[in-house]
Design a protein around this motif. Structure first.
Motif, PDB file in Angstrom:
ATOM      1  N   VAL A  78      32.675  56.372  71.669  1.00 17.27           N
ATOM      2  CA  VAL A  78      32.762  54.921  71.861  1.00 17.27           C
ATOM      3  C   VAL A  78      32.126  54.515  73.181  1.00 17.27           C
ATOM      4  O   VAL A  78      32.402  55.116  74.231  1.00 17.27           O
ATOM      5  CB  VAL A  78      34.228  54.443  71.855  1.00 17.27           C
ATOM      6  N   ILE A  79      31.263  53.516  73.110  1.00 15.63           N
ATOM      7  CA  ILE A  79      30.782  52.824  74.299  1.00 15.63           C
ATOM      8  C   ILE A  79      31.261  51.383  74.182  1.00 15.63           C
ATOM      9  O   ILE A  79      30.917  50.686  73.221  1.00 15.63           O
ATOM     10  CB  ILE A  79      29.251  52.868  74.422  1.00 15.63           C
ATOM     11  N   MET A  80      32.090  50.944  75.121  1.00 13.25           N
ATOM     12  CA  MET A  80      32.563  49.567  75.113  1.00 13.25           C
ATOM     13  C   MET A  80      31.412  48.654  75.535  1.00 13.25           C
ATOM     14  O   MET A  80      30.720  48.920  76.519  1.00 13.25           O
ATOM     15  CB  MET A  80      33.741  49.389  76.075  1.00 13.25           C
ATOM     16  N   VAL A  81      31.209  47.584  74.779  1.00 16.22           N
ATOM     17  CA  VAL A  81      30.165  46.605  75.061  1.00 16.22           C
ATOM     18  C   VAL A  81      30.849  45.247  75.063  1.00 16.22           C
ATOM     19  O   VAL A  81      31.082  44.660  74.000  1.00 16.22           O
ATOM     20  CB  VAL A  81      29.045  46.663  73.999  1.00 16.22           C
ATOM     21  N   THR A  82      31.192  44.738  76.237  1.00 19.08           N
ATOM     22  CA  THR A  82      32.106  43.607  76.290  1.00 19.08           C
ATOM     23  C   THR A  82      31.927  42.772  77.552  1.00 19.08           C
ATOM     24  O   THR A  82      31.391  43.260  78.557  1.00 19.08           O
ATOM     25  CB  THR A  82      33.559  44.113  76.214  1.00 19.08           C
ATOM     26  N   ALA A  83      32.402  41.536  77.472  1.00 20.87           N
ATOM     27  CA  ALA A  83      32.390  40.655  78.634  1.00 20.87           C
ATOM     28  C   ALA A  83      33.633  40.854  79.494  1.00 20.87           C
ATOM     29  O   ALA A  83      33.741  40.262  80.574  1.00 20.87           O
ATOM     30  CB  ALA A  83      32.299  39.196  78.188  1.00 20.87           C
ATOM     31  N   ALA A  84      34.576  41.655  79.033  1.00 22.23           N
ATOM     32  CA  ALA A  84      35.813  41.897  79.798  1.00 22.23           C
ATOM     33  C   ALA A  84      35.483  42.687  81.059  1.00 22.23           C
ATOM     34  O   ALA A  84      35.033  43.830  80.993  1.00 22.23           O
ATOM     35  CB  ALA A  84      36.816  42.664  78.939  1.00 22.23           C
ATOM     36  N   ARG A  85      35.739  42.076  82.209  1.00 24.82           N
ATOM     37  CA  ARG A  85      35.358  42.684  83.481  1.00 24.82           C
ATOM     38  C   ARG A  85      36.553  43.133  84.315  1.00 24.82           C
ATOM     39  O   ARG A  85      36.386  43.713  85.378  1.00 24.82           O
ATOM     40  CB  ARG A  85      34.542  41.686  84.313  1.00 24.82           C
ATOM     41  N   ASP A  86      37.770  42.826  83.881  1.00 25.03           N
ATOM     42  CA  ASP A  86      38.928  43.145  84.708  1.00 25.03           C
ATOM     43  C   ASP A  86      39.129  44.655  84.789  1.00 25.03           C
ATOM     44  O   ASP A  86      38.911  45.395  83.826  1.00 25.03           O
ATOM     45  CB  ASP A  86      40.184  42.468  84.154  1.00 25.03           C
ATOM     46  N   VAL A  87      39.549  45.083  85.960  1.00 23.21           N
ATOM     47  CA  VAL A  87      39.686  46.505  86.232  1.00 23.21           C
ATOM     48  C   VAL A  87      40.700  47.164  85.298  1.00 23.21           C
ATOM     49  O   VAL A  87      40.519  48.311  84.888  1.00 23.21           O
ATOM     50  CB  VAL A  87      40.094  46.730  87.707  1.00 23.21           C
ATOM     51  N   ALA A  88      41.755  46.439  84.929  1.00 23.50           N
ATOM     52  CA  ALA A  88      42.775  47.014  84.053  1.00 23.50           C
ATOM     53  C   ALA A  88      42.178  47.410  82.704  1.00 23.50           C
ATOM     54  O   ALA A  88      42.495  48.470  82.155  1.00 23.50           O
ATOM     55  CB  ALA A  88      43.916  46.025  83.853  1.00 23.50           C
ATOM     56  N   THR A  89      41.298  46.555  82.168  1.00 20.24           N
ATOM     57  CA  THR A  89      40.671  46.860  80.878  1.00 20.24           C
ATOM     58  C   THR A  89      39.712  48.038  81.005  1.00 20.24           C
ATOM     59  O   THR A  89      39.664  48.925  80.149  1.00 20.24           O
ATOM     60  CB  THR A  89      39.920  45.634  80.333  1.00 20.24           C
ATOM     61  N   VAL A  90      38.952  48.053  82.091  1.00 18.65           N
ATOM     62  CA  VAL A  90      38.026  49.170  82.319  1.00 18.65           C
ATOM     63  C   VAL A  90      38.808  50.481  82.430  1.00 18.65           C
ATOM     64  O   VAL A  90      38.444  51.496  81.824  1.00 18.65           O
ATOM     65  CB  VAL A  90      37.202  48.940  83.605  1.00 18.65           C
ATOM     66  N   ALA A  98      36.888  56.062  75.996  1.00 18.29           N
ATOM     67  CA  ALA A  98      35.558  55.451  75.900  1.00 18.29           C
ATOM     68  C   ALA A  98      34.619  56.192  76.845  1.00 18.29           C
ATOM     69  O   ALA A  98      34.960  56.461  78.001  1.00 18.29           O
ATOM     70  CB  ALA A  98      35.623  53.977  76.263  1.00 18.29           C
ATOM     71  N   LEU A  99      33.432  56.534  76.367  1.00 17.46           N
ATOM     72  CA  LEU A  99      32.506  57.309  77.180  1.00 17.46           C
ATOM     73  C   LEU A  99      31.794  56.466  78.221  1.00 17.46           C
ATOM     74  O   LEU A  99      31.382  56.964  79.263  1.00 17.46           O
ATOM     75  CB  LEU A  99      31.457  57.984  76.282  1.00 17.46           C
ATOM     76  N   GLN A 100      31.621  55.180  77.914  1.00 17.64           N
ATOM     77  CA  GLN A 100      30.877  54.324  78.819  1.00 17.64           C
ATOM     78  C   GLN A 100      31.328  52.887  78.616  1.00 17.64           C
ATOM     79  O   GLN A 100      31.989  52.565  77.613  1.00 17.64           O
ATOM     80  CB  GLN A 100      29.373  54.507  78.578  1.00 17.64           C
ATOM     81  N   TYR A 101      30.977  52.024  79.558  1.00 22.61           N
ATOM     82  CA  TYR A 101      31.442  50.638  79.547  1.00 22.61           C
ATOM     83  C   TYR A 101      30.276  49.780  80.005  1.00 22.61           C
ATOM     84  O   TYR A 101      29.831  49.875  81.144  1.00 22.61           O
ATOM     85  CB  TYR A 101      32.626  50.496  80.501  1.00 22.61           C
ATOM     86  N   LEU A 102      29.768  48.961  79.112  1.00 25.14           N
ATOM     87  CA  LEU A 102      28.603  48.121  79.401  1.00 25.14           C
ATOM     88  C   LEU A 102      29.028  46.663  79.376  1.00 25.14           C
ATOM     89  O   LEU A 102      29.521  46.166  78.366  1.00 25.14           O
ATOM     90  CB  LEU A 102      27.506  48.384  78.366  1.00 25.14           C
ATOM     91  N   VAL A 103      28.874  45.983  80.516  1.00 21.50           N
ATOM     92  CA  VAL A 103      29.350  44.613  80.659  1.00 21.50           C
ATOM     93  C   VAL A 103      28.289  43.620  80.179  1.00 21.50           C
ATOM     94  O   VAL A 103      27.117  43.707  80.557  1.00 21.50           O
ATOM     95  CB  VAL A 103      29.724  44.318  82.129  1.00 21.50           C
ATOM     96  N   LYS A 104      28.715  42.679  79.337  1.00 25.26           N
ATOM     97  CA  LYS A 104      27.825  41.605  78.901  1.00 25.26           C
ATOM     98  C   LYS A 104      27.674  40.579  80.020  1.00 25.26           C
ATOM     99  O   LYS A 104      28.623  40.355  80.782  1.00 25.26           O
ATOM    100  CB  LYS A 104      28.415  40.896  77.677  1.00 25.26           C
ATOM    101  N   PRO A 105      26.544  39.880  80.078  1.00 19.76           N
ATOM    102  CA  PRO A 105      25.333  40.115  79.284  1.00 19.76           C
ATOM    103  C   PRO A 105      24.527  41.277  79.853  1.00 19.76           C
ATOM    104  O   PRO A 105      24.627  41.585  81.039  1.00 19.76           O
ATOM    105  CB  PRO A 105      24.571  38.794  79.445  1.00 19.76           C
ATOM    106  N   PHE A 106      23.766  41.939  79.004  1.00 17.07           N
ATOM    107  CA  PHE A 106      22.955  43.060  79.453  1.00 17.07           C
ATOM    108  C   PHE A 106      21.598  42.968  78.763  1.00 17.07           C
ATOM    109  O   PHE A 106      21.413  42.226  77.804  1.00 17.07           O
ATOM    110  CB  PHE A 106      23.636  44.392  79.125  1.00 17.07           C
TER     111      PHE A 106
END
Length: 225
Positions: A78-90, A98-106
């Motif tokens: 899983v790579i999370m692709v999301t606008a959620a930027r809060d540290v708790a979610t990360v 999750a292997l990676q976390y990509l913040v929208k927009p990208f």
């Protein structure tokens, strides 16, 4: 070929992400889903290698999908692709695997970097064998390999891209001098970037022995394709 499920409740965004995935060599979009329920149904029908997963879905959040996947014994990465930027979610994404976390927009380049790093990681795992500490460190750091915005101080995004293109266009393996000639830079500069990319798993290093008996370093772009 790496099969990918793209999950996003915004239909146009899901289609754009799918188009991005399809442009990366070695990757194939197996399906799209617009909710957690639909994503789980798709995975029940046909498991995939990788899920690009949005967090904010209409019926449940993405992290709950990851939890259920593991409970069901499904091992898609899983790579999370999301606008959620809060540290708790990360942090929760990391704890749920999750292997990676990509913040929208990208950009396409941003996603391509993550996918190529993922492909290189899969290739390393498929090679099997035992790993020394340096190799373990490289594997753990592979998906956090640099994209243009994360290059160490003193390194240029443009130069890194020239090295990447020289290797990808030729297919390798190439020596540092051949990369330098193809990218239009000095051998020393090419060598510095090749070492960085090799440390982060983006480039594979091999040795070629010539008549002199002294091995020459050869570099290949590790895209897993």
């Amino acid at each position: 070929m790496i099969n990918v499920l793209v999950v996003d409740d915004d239909v146009p965004v899901a289609r754009i992400n799918a188009a991005y995935v399809a442009k990366v060599p070695g990757f194939r979009v197996a399906a799209l889903a617009y909710s957690a329920t639909e994503a789980l149904a798709r995975l029940g029908e046909s498991p995939v290698d990788l899920i690009l997963l949005d967090h904010h879905l209409p019926d449940r959040n993405g992290l709950s999908v990851v939890r259920e996947l593991r409970e069901l014994g499904l091992h898609s990465d899983v790579i999370m692709v999301t606008a959620a930027r809060d540290v708790a979610t990360v942090q929760a994404a990391m704890r749920h695997g999750a292997l990676q976390y990509l913040v929208k927009p990208f950009t396409y380049a941003g996603l391509r970097t993550k996918l190529e790093a993922y492909a290189a990681l899969r290739h390393s795992f498929e090679s099997g064998g035992e790993a020394e500490q340096a190799e373990v460190d490289r594997l753990f750091g592979a998906l956090w390999a640099t994209d243009g915005s994360e290059l160490p101080k003193g390194h240029s995004t443009t130069t890194a891209e020239l090295v990447r293109q020289a290797l990808r266009d030729t297919g390798g393996p190439l020596s540092a001098q051949q990369v330098a000639d193809g990218a239009g830079m000095s051998r020393q500069t090419a060598q510095r970037y090749l070492k960085l990319l090799e440390r982060t798993g983006r480039v594979r290093l091999s040795l070629r022995y010539g008549e002199t008996g002294r091995p020459e370093h050869q570099y290949t772009w590790a895209d897993g394709s």
